[in-house]
Design a protein around this motif. Structure first.
Motif, PDB file in Angstrom:
ATOM      1  N   THR A  14       0.837  -1.199   0.000  1.00 29.07           N
ATOM      2  CA  THR A  14       0.000   0.000   0.000  1.00 29.07           C
ATOM      3  C   THR A  14       0.870   1.247   0.000  1.00 29.07           C
ATOM      4  OG1 THR A  14      -1.608  -1.218   1.347  1.00 29.07           O
ATOM      5  CG2 THR A  14      -1.924   1.151   1.144  1.00 29.07           C
ATOM      6  N   MET A  15       0.477   2.208  -0.844  1.00 31.19           N
ATOM      7  CA  MET A  15       1.245   3.435  -0.968  1.00 31.19           C
ATOM      8  C   MET A  15       0.301   4.617  -1.156  1.00 31.19           C
ATOM      9  SD  MET A  15       3.999   4.534  -3.926  1.00 31.19           S
ATOM     10  CE  MET A  15       2.716   4.896  -5.128  1.00 31.19           C
ATOM     11  N   VAL A  16       0.644   5.754  -0.562  1.00 29.35           N
ATOM     12  CA  VAL A  16      -0.021   7.022  -0.854  1.00 29.35           C
ATOM     13  C   VAL A  16       1.026   7.963  -1.421  1.00 29.35           C
ATOM     14  CG1 VAL A  16      -1.838   6.765   0.864  1.00 29.35           C
ATOM     15  CG2 VAL A  16       0.328   7.822   1.516  1.00 29.35           C
ATOM     16  N   TYR A  17       0.585   8.926  -2.223  1.00 22.00           N
ATOM     17  CA  TYR A  17       1.540   9.824  -2.858  1.00 22.00           C
ATOM     18  C   TYR A  17       0.891  11.176  -3.126  1.00 22.00           C
ATOM     19  CZ  TYR A  17      -0.921   9.034  -7.271  1.00 22.00           C
ATOM     20  OH  TYR A  17      -1.879   8.977  -8.248  1.00 22.00           O
ATOM     21  N   GLY A  18       1.726  12.159  -3.317  1.00 23.40           N
ATOM     22  CA  GLY A  18       1.300  13.477  -3.764  1.00 23.40           C
ATOM     23  C   GLY A  18       2.134  13.887  -4.951  1.00 23.40           C
ATOM     24  N   ARG A  19       1.588  14.775  -5.765  1.00 27.82           N
ATOM     25  CA  ARG A  19       2.325  15.176  -6.958  1.00 27.82           C
ATOM     26  C   ARG A  19       1.918  16.578  -7.369  1.00 27.82           C
ATOM     27  NH1 ARG A  19       1.473  14.420 -12.728  1.00 27.82           N
ATOM     28  NH2 ARG A  19       3.454  14.209 -13.825  1.00 27.82           N
ATOM     29  N   GLY A  51      -2.940  10.593  -4.349  1.00 31.46           N
ATOM     30  CA  GLY A  51      -3.336   9.265  -4.792  1.00 31.46           C
ATOM     31  C   GLY A  51      -3.083   8.167  -3.773  1.00 31.46           C
ATOM     32  N   TYR A  52      -3.697   7.020  -4.079  1.00 29.80           N
ATOM     33  CA  TYR A  52      -3.596   5.813  -3.247  1.00 29.80           C
ATOM     34  C   TYR A  52      -3.468   4.627  -4.181  1.00 29.80           C
ATOM     35  CZ  TYR A  52      -5.447   1.884  -0.445  1.00 29.80           C
ATOM     36  OH  TYR A  52      -5.644   0.676   0.174  1.00 29.80           O
ATOM     37  N   LYS A  53      -2.470   3.788  -3.948  1.00 34.21           N
ATOM     38  CA  LYS A  53      -2.264   2.572  -4.734  1.00 34.21           C
ATOM     39  C   LYS A  53      -2.119   1.396  -3.773  1.00 34.21           C
ATOM     40  CE  LYS A  53       0.211   4.906  -8.521  1.00 34.21           C
ATOM     41  NZ  LYS A  53      -0.623   4.521  -9.667  1.00 34.21           N
ATOM     42  N   ALA A  54      -2.775   0.276  -4.117  1.00 37.58           N
ATOM     43  CA  ALA A  54      -2.707  -0.869  -3.216  1.00 37.58           C
ATOM     44  C   ALA A  54      -2.856  -2.167  -3.996  1.00 37.58           C
ATOM     45  CB  ALA A  54      -3.795  -0.789  -2.146  1.00 37.58           C
ATOM     46  N   SER A  55      -2.217  -3.210  -3.471  1.00 36.10           N
ATOM     47  CA  SER A  55      -2.399  -4.575  -3.937  1.00 36.10           C
ATOM     48  C   SER A  55      -3.029  -5.348  -2.782  1.00 36.10           C
ATOM     49  CB  SER A  55      -1.052  -5.185  -4.339  1.00 36.10           C
ATOM     50  OG  SER A  55      -1.206  -6.528  -4.741  1.00 36.10           O
ATOM     51  N   VAL A 115      -5.783  -1.693  -6.825  1.00 34.31           N
ATOM     52  CA  VAL A 115      -6.621  -0.501  -6.722  1.00 34.31           C
ATOM     53  C   VAL A 115      -5.746   0.733  -6.906  1.00 34.31           C
ATOM     54  CG1 VAL A 115      -8.149   0.851  -5.242  1.00 34.31           C
ATOM     55  CG2 VAL A 115      -8.231  -1.643  -5.160  1.00 34.31           C
ATOM     56  N   ASP A 116      -6.230   1.658  -7.735  1.00 40.40           N
ATOM     57  CA  ASP A 116      -5.517   2.910  -7.990  1.00 40.40           C
ATOM     58  C   ASP A 116      -6.550   4.034  -7.921  1.00 40.40           C
ATOM     59  OD1 ASP A 116      -4.011   5.036  -8.877  1.00 40.40           O
ATOM     60  OD2 ASP A 116      -3.121   3.963 -10.552  1.00 40.40           O
ATOM     61  N   LEU A 117      -6.434   4.897  -6.912  1.00 40.35           N
ATOM     62  CA  LEU A 117      -7.383   5.981  -6.692  1.00 40.35           C
ATOM     63  C   LEU A 117      -6.634   7.300  -6.681  1.00 40.35           C
ATOM     64  CD1 LEU A 117     -10.287   6.936  -5.883  1.00 40.35           C
ATOM     65  CD2 LEU A 117      -9.572   6.633  -3.507  1.00 40.35           C
ATOM     66  N   ALA A 118      -7.175   8.319  -7.370  1.00 41.10           N
ATOM     67  CA  ALA A 118      -6.491   9.610  -7.431  1.00 41.10           C
ATOM     68  C   ALA A 118      -7.503  10.745  -7.399  1.00 41.10           C
ATOM     69  CB  ALA A 118      -5.646   9.704  -8.701  1.00 41.10           C
ATOM     70  N   LEU A 119      -7.184  11.780  -6.638  1.00 39.31           N
ATOM     71  CA  LEU A 119      -7.901  13.045  -6.638  1.00 39.31           C
ATOM     72  C   LEU A 119      -7.013  14.075  -7.326  1.00 39.31           C
ATOM     73  CD1 LEU A 119      -9.072  13.095  -2.897  1.00 39.31           C
ATOM     74  CD2 LEU A 119     -10.406  12.342  -4.870  1.00 39.31           C
TER      75      LEU A 119
END
Length: 217
Positions: free
Chosen positions: A10-15, A47-51, A59-63
């Motif tokens: 699981t990972m969260v990120y900003g860009r 965003g949020y990415k998870a296996s 799952v790949d979720l992004a605002l």
């Protein structure tokens, strides 16, 4: 572009990113400006990415939020001639979701969905646009469903079957308040395919796009 791994799966990120498209000349015609300027964007994404489920579900979720300056939009003069113009400021905000689920070794399902609200932030008199107008060709909702299936046929052939459904919400051909704006209806598209692979070296595929003949434009 900072990232934080909550755990191995699981990972969260900003860009934050910036970019531009160069300007250019227009055709030398009456009532057409000789050139249009570059437009620029500043893009913000969280965003949020998870296996999940033992790696079977991705799952790949992004605002996102996009600040767009000097937007390049197609305009038309009194003689009906199209040309490129600049349109003050616009913004786009929304959410995107992508999922892939490996049901079995043979069957994989996928789904995507997004909501986007892209609007003018200032009046653009030359384009007939008003503050709050939706940008051209910008659907609020889009989505898709896909399925892919594989099955071994004997020692040499691998059968492959699949299909997908795509949805596009209605859009406008120009900014909403423009007298030339035409509403483009929603689209519901179904695609199917079938094929096979021989000895992992030779493949053949037959496909049908838009099976139900959706005639929206």
């Amino acid at each position: 572009s900072p990232r934080f791994h909550i755990d191995d799966d699981t990972m969260v990120y900003g860009r934050v990113a910036t970019g531009y498209r160069p300007g250019g000349p227009n055709s030398p015609l009456p009532e057409v400006p000789p050139q249009f300027d570059a437009d620029t964007t500043i893009n913000y994404e969280l965003g949020y990415k998870a296996s999940l489920l033992g790696g079977t579900l991705a799952v790949d979720l992004a605002l996102f939020y996009i600040d767009w300056e000097d937007i390049q939009i197609s305009a038309r003069n009194a003689n009906g001639i199209n040309y490129r113009a600049n349109g003050s400021t616009a913004s786009s905000r929304g959410v995107e979701l992508t999922t892939i689920y490996q049901v079995t070794d043979r069957l994989r399902l996928g789904a995507t969905g997004s909501y986007t609200n892209a609007t003018l932030e200032e009046d653009v008199l030359s384009l007939g646009g008003k503050t709050g107008d939706r940008l051209p060709q910008s659907p609020h909702w889009t989505g898709s469903l896909t399925a892919d299936y594989e099955m071994q046929l004997g020692d040499s052939w691998m059968l492959q079957l699949g299909g997908g459904y795509r949805y596009f919400d209605s859009t406008f051909s120009a900014v909403e308040s423009s007298p030339t704006a035409v509403e483009v209806p929603e689209q519901n598209i179904v695609d199917l395919y079938g094929g096979g692979t021989l000895d992992d070296r030779t493949s053949i595929r037959l496909y049908v796009r838009n099976v139900f003949n959706d005639r929206s434009y």
